[in-house]
Design an enzyme around this catalytic site. Structure first.
Site, PDB file in Angstrom:
ATOM      1  CD  GLN A 140      23.807 -16.122 -42.445  1.00 14.82           C
ATOM      2  OE1 GLN A 140      23.848 -16.389 -41.247  1.00 14.82           O
ATOM      3  NE2 GLN A 140      22.668 -16.224 -43.138  1.00 14.82           N
ATOM      4  CD  GLN A 142      17.582 -16.586 -44.519  1.00  8.42           C
ATOM      5  OE1 GLN A 142      17.941 -16.412 -43.363  1.00  8.42           O
ATOM      6  NE2 GLN A 142      16.344 -16.425 -44.900  1.00  8.42           N
ATOM      7  N   GLY A 269      21.978 -10.306 -36.701  1.00  4.82           N
ATOM      8  CA  GLY A 269      21.600 -10.397 -35.299  1.00  4.82           C
ATOM      9  C   GLY A 269      21.463 -11.855 -34.910  1.00  4.82           C
ATOM     10  N   GLY A 270      20.736 -12.569 -35.737  1.00  3.84           N
ATOM     11  CA  GLY A 270      20.552 -13.984 -35.476  1.00  3.84           C
ATOM     12  C   GLY A 270      20.268 -14.723 -36.752  1.00  3.84           C
ATOM     13  CG  MET A 271      21.258 -18.067 -39.880  1.00  7.62           C
ATOM     14  SD  MET A 271      20.108 -17.354 -41.109  1.00  7.62           S
ATOM     15  CE  MET A 271      19.299 -18.857 -41.667  1.00  7.62           C
ATOM     16  CD  GLU A 272      16.028 -18.138 -40.014  1.00 10.14           C
ATOM     17  OE1 GLU A 272      16.821 -17.289 -39.587  1.00 10.14           O
ATOM     18  OE2 GLU A 272      15.376 -17.991 -41.066  1.00 10.14           O
ATOM     19  CG  ASN A 273      21.983 -21.716 -38.939  1.00 14.44           C
ATOM     20  OD1 ASN A 273      21.593 -21.637 -40.101  1.00 14.44           O
ATOM     21  ND2 ASN A 273      22.940 -20.948 -38.454  1.00 14.44           N
ATOM     22  CG  HIS A 296      13.101 -12.776 -35.312  1.00 16.92           C
ATOM     23  ND1 HIS A 296      12.172 -12.024 -35.976  1.00 16.92           N
ATOM     24  CD2 HIS A 296      13.875 -13.330 -36.269  1.00 16.92           C
ATOM     25  CE1 HIS A 296      12.375 -12.114 -37.271  1.00 16.92           C
ATOM     26  NE2 HIS A 296      13.411 -12.901 -37.480  1.00 16.92           N
ATOM     27  CD  GLU A 297      16.979 -15.173 -35.617  1.00 11.98           C
ATOM     28  OE1 GLU A 297      16.636 -15.954 -36.522  1.00 11.98           O
ATOM     29  OE2 GLU A 297      17.129 -13.946 -35.803  1.00 11.98           O
ATOM     30  CG  HIS A 300      12.866 -17.645 -38.411  1.00  7.42           C
ATOM     31  ND1 HIS A 300      12.089 -17.369 -39.511  1.00  7.42           N
ATOM     32  CD2 HIS A 300      13.624 -16.530 -38.207  1.00  7.42           C
ATOM     33  CE1 HIS A 300      12.377 -16.153 -39.960  1.00  7.42           C
ATOM     34  NE2 HIS A 300      13.296 -15.624 -39.180  1.00  7.42           N
ATOM     35  CD  GLU A 319      13.008 -13.221 -41.654  1.00  5.52           C
ATOM     36  OE1 GLU A 319      12.692 -12.945 -40.478  1.00  5.52           O
ATOM     37  OE2 GLU A 319      13.954 -13.993 -41.933  1.00  5.52           O
ATOM     38  CG  ASP A 376      21.976  -9.763 -49.109  1.00  3.86           C
ATOM     39  OD1 ASP A 376      21.597 -10.685 -48.378  1.00  3.86           O
ATOM     40  OD2 ASP A 376      22.863  -8.938 -48.799  1.00  3.86           O
ATOM     41  CE1 TYR A 384      13.874  -9.087 -42.441  1.00  2.01           C
ATOM     42  CE2 TYR A 384      13.548 -10.116 -40.310  1.00  2.01           C
ATOM     43  CZ  TYR A 384      14.285  -9.971 -41.469  1.00  2.01           C
ATOM     44  OH  TYR A 384      15.402 -10.735 -41.663  1.00  2.01           O
ATOM     45  NE  ARG A 559      22.257  -7.172 -35.112  1.00  2.00           N
ATOM     46  CZ  ARG A 559      21.439  -7.005 -34.072  1.00  2.00           C
ATOM     47  NH1 ARG A 559      21.960  -6.774 -32.867  1.00  2.00           N
ATOM     48  NH2 ARG A 559      20.153  -7.077 -34.224  1.00  2.00           N
ATOM     49  CE  LYS A 561      19.290  -3.588 -35.744  1.00  2.00           C
ATOM     50  NZ  LYS A 561      18.335  -4.070 -34.749  1.00  2.00           N
TER      51      LYS A 561
END
Ligand code: BES
Ligand code: ZN
Length: 607
Positions: A140, A142, A269-273, A296-297, A300, A319, A376, A384, A559, A561
């Site tokens: 991860q 970011q 939740g997700g990461m836009e790699n 969402h991802e 991105h 975001e 962070d 967002y 997660r 969140k």
């Protein structure tokens, strides 16, 4: 107009990268890594081809907790020789600058290194922490963790293409944010290529017992074999999402769009790699109710991956646009009423966050001031939902047609470039605001960007379906038996249930929660969003029947969140510190450093 917009090299300095000010920039990476699960290290080399070696004396890279073994200079004909380098003082957030002396002929630098077993970007999972019988590794990167697994110029304003060779145990598959293999091979060696330039925070690697299932000619799912069938069912609309996104804001520029479903410890939740979005398995609800996260991802792929925040102070450009775009995709596919529910949940979360941060806090400005802090800390609903609300305000003033044209041109004009807040405002004025007298004043732009809280001109968001939920809640409060409400709730989606749970009075006694649970079966829900909205009630009321489910949730799901509010609710319960620490001691090995960083502080009483 466009020509008056500053070029990327005039962007503000990045306070979170030693390399941000390097006169020499990277252009292409050749990564060669061996993944060793026994020692929990990546070892090999990163060869950086330089964009502008010119007359500069040195190149600067970011590193954190890396063991640098050798640095070699390469000239245009590929000849190598060791070169001088030094590592700067270690900063706990930024790590160490790696300064490498450049010879007159140097066009590339090969840095041989290995990672630390506790490298912050990496999570090494034992087989028991997966759905199968093999170990698993994922990264991860970011916001500024890429530097903990490769020496790099770890600033979102610096882009490069890459190729990689990765060796893994022969029975495992390796995947990256690049062109990916679709099946395992016998050698355990995999080759990758990313032809579009990306910033370092989009570097990603995952290794595990992974299988692939295609969904369309350009989309598909990677997951552990046990998870794959459920995932292909959940994301059956993936191609439709990509098509909807393209229809809204222009062509998808990354060829394939695949998802990788990670084990439950994935901290986000997700990461836009790029080319390969990483997602949490907690969105596998079985009923496709949580797929807005995928929208969402995917969004991105334009806002973020094509047009990239220049520094983490400009995070809202990533975001805020993405949340707006996500909801447009969902509206396109599932209608306005569906998207309205997402808007209301988002707005509620924004109000909650503003209250938490403090309505006058500069951290509620869209343009952040994160220098000297971990970026962070900018990861809040402000970027967002306040970002999305600004776009909704603009939409209300100029209409969708004009806004859509603007956004589409913005993505096209600044593709594969960085964008900072000042440049964006300049572009927005030039393209839209200056063309209509009074428009900027009506938008109240400065208050949005450099002012606190939610400006009063934000359009209200409402949901017809949530009004029905509110009506049901009112009946419950007026004394209706939960079972009497069943005819009203039969067709509810998880969004309605989450809104219902948010609207339940916080003072309900355990007996009443038991009656509600007996009718609606929240404790037994397989939907993580519903559980996360339910447990705070059960903890407040001391409703013990939910305790095993809560423990199970906290033990397996990483997660952040969900974890942060749940541990907070636990801390506020009777004997909370002791109970929270007991669970955390057991669960902590299942969490990624991104989550333990926050939770260690929370449970030590430091926040
Ligand atoms: N890019 C973010 C995740 C992120 C941001 C990781 C900053 C590290 C630093 C990703 O796109 C995201 O926003 N994920 C959200 C889901 C979304 C639906 C709001 C998440 O993980 O909860
Ligand atoms: Zn995002």
């Amino acid at each position: 107009m466009a020509s008056s917009v500053a070029a990327p090299f005039n962007l503000p300095a990045d306070p979170h990268s030693h390399a941000g000010n390097s006169p020499v920039r990277v252009r292409h990476l050749v990564l060669d890594l061996t993944v060793d699960f026994d020692s929990r290290t990546l070892a090999g080399s990163a060869t950086w081809h330089l964009a502008n070696p010119g007359a500069a004396q040195e190149a600067v890279f970011d590193t954190r907790d890396l063991a640098i073994e050798l640095v070699e200079g390469l000239n245009a004909s590929g000849q190598t020789g060791p070169v001088e380098y030094s590592l700067g003082e270690a900063n706990p957030i930024l790590g160490q600058a790696l300064r490498v002396a450049l010879g007159a002929e140097t066009t590339a630098l090969r840095i041989s290194y290995r990672t630390a077993p506790a490298a912050a970007a990496l999570q090494w999972l034992a087989p028991a922490q997966t759905a199968g019988t093999q170990p698993f590794l994922f990264t991860q990167s970011q916001a500024i963790l890429a530097r903990t697994w490769l020496p790099c110029q770890d600033s979102p304003g610096i882009r490069f293409t890459y190729e990689a060779r990765v060796r893994v145990p022969a029975h495992l598959l390796a995947l990256m944010s690049a062109e990916n293999p679709q099946q395992r091979n016998a050698t355990g060696e995999y080759h990758f290529r990313m032809a579009q330039p990306i910033p370092a925070y989009l570097m990603a690697l995952a290794v595990g017992d992974l299988a692939f299932a295609p969904l369309s000619s350009r989309t598909g799912i990677y997951a552990e074999p046990a998870t794959l069938p459920g995932a292909t069912h959940e994301f059956a609309d993936l191609e439709n999402m990509v098509a909807a996104a393209e229809q809204l804001y222009g062509p998808y520029r990354w060829d394939r769009y695949d998802l990788l479903v990670l084990p439950p410890s994935f901290p986000f939740g997700g990461m836009e790699n790029p080319r390969l979005t990483f997602v949490t398995p907690t969105i596998l609800a079985g009923d496709r109710s949580l797929t807005s996260l995928v929208a969402h991802e995917l969004a991105h792929s334009w806002s973020g991956n094509l047009v990239t925040n220049a520094t983490w102070n400009d995070f809202w450009l990533n975001e805020g646009f993405t949340v707006y775009f996500e909801r447009r995709i969902m509206e396109h596919l599932y209608g306005r009423e569906y998207a309205d529910m997402l808007q209301v949940l988002g707005r509620d979360a924004l109000h909650h966050t503003i209250e938490e941060i403090g309505v006058a806090s500069p951290d509620t400005h869209l343009h952040l001031a994160l220098a000297g802090r971990d970026p962070d800390e900018g990861l809040t609903e402000i970027a967002y939902e306040k970002g999305c609300a600004l776009l909704l305000t603009l939409e209300s003033l100029i209409g969708r047609v004009r806004l859509d044209t603007f956004i589409k041109e913005y993505f096209a004009r600044f593709s594969f470039q960085a964008m900072d807040t000042a440049t964006f405002l300049h572009y927005l004025r030039a393209e839209l605001l200056d063309k209509e007298p009074g428009l900027e004043a009506r938008l109240n732009l400065a208050t949005w960007v450099d002012g606190p809280g939610l400006p009063t001109n934000a359009p209200a968001v409402t949901s017809r379906r949530f009004e029905a939920v509110d009506h049901t809640l009112a009946q419950l409060q007026a004394g209706a038996a939960p079972a009497a409400l069943l005819p009203l709730t039969a067709a509810w989606s998880s969004h309605e249930w989450v809104h219902f749970l948010h609207g339940l009075p916080p003072t309900l006694p355990a007996g009443q929660l038991a009656a509600i649970d007996a009718t609606f079966h929240f404790t037994a829900s397989g939907n993580a969003e519903i559980l996360a909205a339910w447990f705070p009630h059960t903890l407040r009321a001391g409703y013990e029947a939910a305790e095993p489910a809560l423990k199970n949730f906290l033990r397996h799901i990483g997660r952040r969140k969900f974890l942060v509010p749940l541990y907070r609710a636990l801390l506020a319960a009777p004997n909370g510190l002791q109970r929270a620490r007991n669970i955390y001691t057991e669960a902590r090995p299942n969490y990624h450093s991104v989550a333990t960083g926050t939770l260690d502080a929370l449970l030590s009483g430091r926040t």
